[in-house]
Design an enzyme around this catalytic site. Structure first.
Site, PDB file in Angstrom:
ATOM      1  N   GLU A  27     -25.302 -14.092 -64.523  1.00 55.69           N
ATOM      2  CA  GLU A  27     -24.657 -15.393 -64.716  1.00 55.69           C
ATOM      3  C   GLU A  27     -23.900 -15.796 -63.461  1.00 55.69           C
ATOM      4  O   GLU A  27     -23.186 -14.991 -62.863  1.00 55.69           O
ATOM      5  CB  GLU A  27     -23.692 -15.352 -65.898  1.00 55.69           C
ATOM      6  N   TYR A  59     -21.446 -24.087 -67.397  1.00 54.39           N
ATOM      7  CA  TYR A  59     -21.156 -25.509 -67.594  1.00 54.39           C
ATOM      8  C   TYR A  59     -19.671 -25.616 -67.850  1.00 54.39           C
ATOM      9  O   TYR A  59     -19.163 -25.024 -68.810  1.00 54.39           O
ATOM     10  CB  TYR A  59     -21.961 -25.968 -68.814  1.00 54.39           C
TER      11      TYR A  59
END
Length: 303
Positions: A27, A59
């Site tokens: 990630e 996000y």
């Protein structure tokens, strides 16, 4: 628990002999500055040879990084052979806006979405409030995305429970709703005990959840930051003790963090886990070192 290590690895010190029969994913978060952009792409370049199953891009709260997330994911599609997974939340967006974002990703060649409810927006007293014309929760978002395009959809799982959930069972029921809506895998919040993860798997299986549940691994770089991000994640006293006196010693702190995370991964491996998801914080060294200890080698160094 069955020991899945080879006899050589079991007798050798630490991680010696592990065959590297694992899959990994990483990630990242979208950069805010030019220096952060350089750090991100350096990290991607370092980790890409490990051939990750996918790389996800977060996000920001309230959709605050919407365009930067899209730009990062689109560049991954254009310039790399990696499989990008774009995070998408319900927060601050109508169903129509989310449909437009999903269409843009699909047109850019993105086929994997990490669908999340998202954190409450600032000024809401810590309470999530859906957009008047938006999705009420992650399960509804998953259903909407699945109806829009045949995305590969990942969702979040919480081995120690979501902070807003009234009970562990309610949290597990919510995960089941997300899977039933069309999610193909779950990725866990980070944790520090292998038994916590294995107990959660047992409970999920008993609830009829059979999709892969990837353990989320967070090398601890800053205990204060972990406390802020951790929600219900228990921070063991032994972990606190290991980082005592290291606040101003970045090098030793990073080394201890890598060792602790690698030890957790080895315990998970011993229990049969072969898929690991790393929260990199846009730094490659610790995740790369852990993969090395687990026997995973870059493509260009494999015979």
């Amino acid at each position: 628990m069955t020991d899945c290590l080879s006899p050589i690895a079991a007798d050798a010190p630490l991680f010696a002999g592990l065959p590297g029969d694992i899959a990994v994913s990483f990630e990242f978060f979208p950069p805010r500055t030019e220096a952060m952009d350089e750090q991100l792409w350096d990290a991607i370049g370092t980790l890409a040879p490990l051939d990750p199953a996918f790389v996800s891009v977060t996000y920001g709260a309230g959709g605050s990084t919407r365009e930067r997330t899209h730009a990062t994911v689109a560049r991954l599609v254009r310039e790399t052979a990696l499989v990008p997974a774009a995070h998408l939340t319900c927060v601050g967006a109508s169903r129509g806006e989310i449909a437009e974002i999903a269409d843009r990703y699909w047109e850019a060649g993105v086929r994997h979405i990490v669908a999340l409810r998202g954190d409450p927006q600032p000024g809401m007293g810590g309470q999530f409030a859906p957009h008047p014309d938006g999705y009420a929760n992650a399960a509804a978002l998953v259903a909407g995305l699945a109806a829009r395009h045949p995305f590969d959809l990942s969702v979040a799982a919480y081995p120690e429970g979501h902070p807003e959930s009234p009970s562990p069972q309610a949290d597990l029921d919510n995960l089941k709703r997300k899977i039933d809506a069309g999610a193909t895998r779950a990725i866990t919040q980070f944790f520090f005990s292998a038994e916590t993860y294995f107990r959660f798997l047992d409970r999920a299986l008993a609830a009829g959840i059979t999709v892969p549940i990837l353990p989320g691994i967070m090398p601890v770089t800053n205990l204060a930051g972990i406390r802020r991000m951790g929600g219900n994640t228990a921070i063991p006293s032994w972990l606190e003790a290991m980082f005592t006196g290291l606040d101003d010693r970045a090098g030793p702190r990073a080394l201890v963090a890598a060792v602790v995370a690698a030890d957790l991964c080895r315990r998970l491996y011993e229990g049969g886990v072969r898929d690991f998801h790393f929260y990199t914080l846009n730094r490659a060294d610790q995740a790369f070192a852990i993969c090395q200890l687990l026997g995973l080698r870059p493509r260009d160094s494999q015979s």
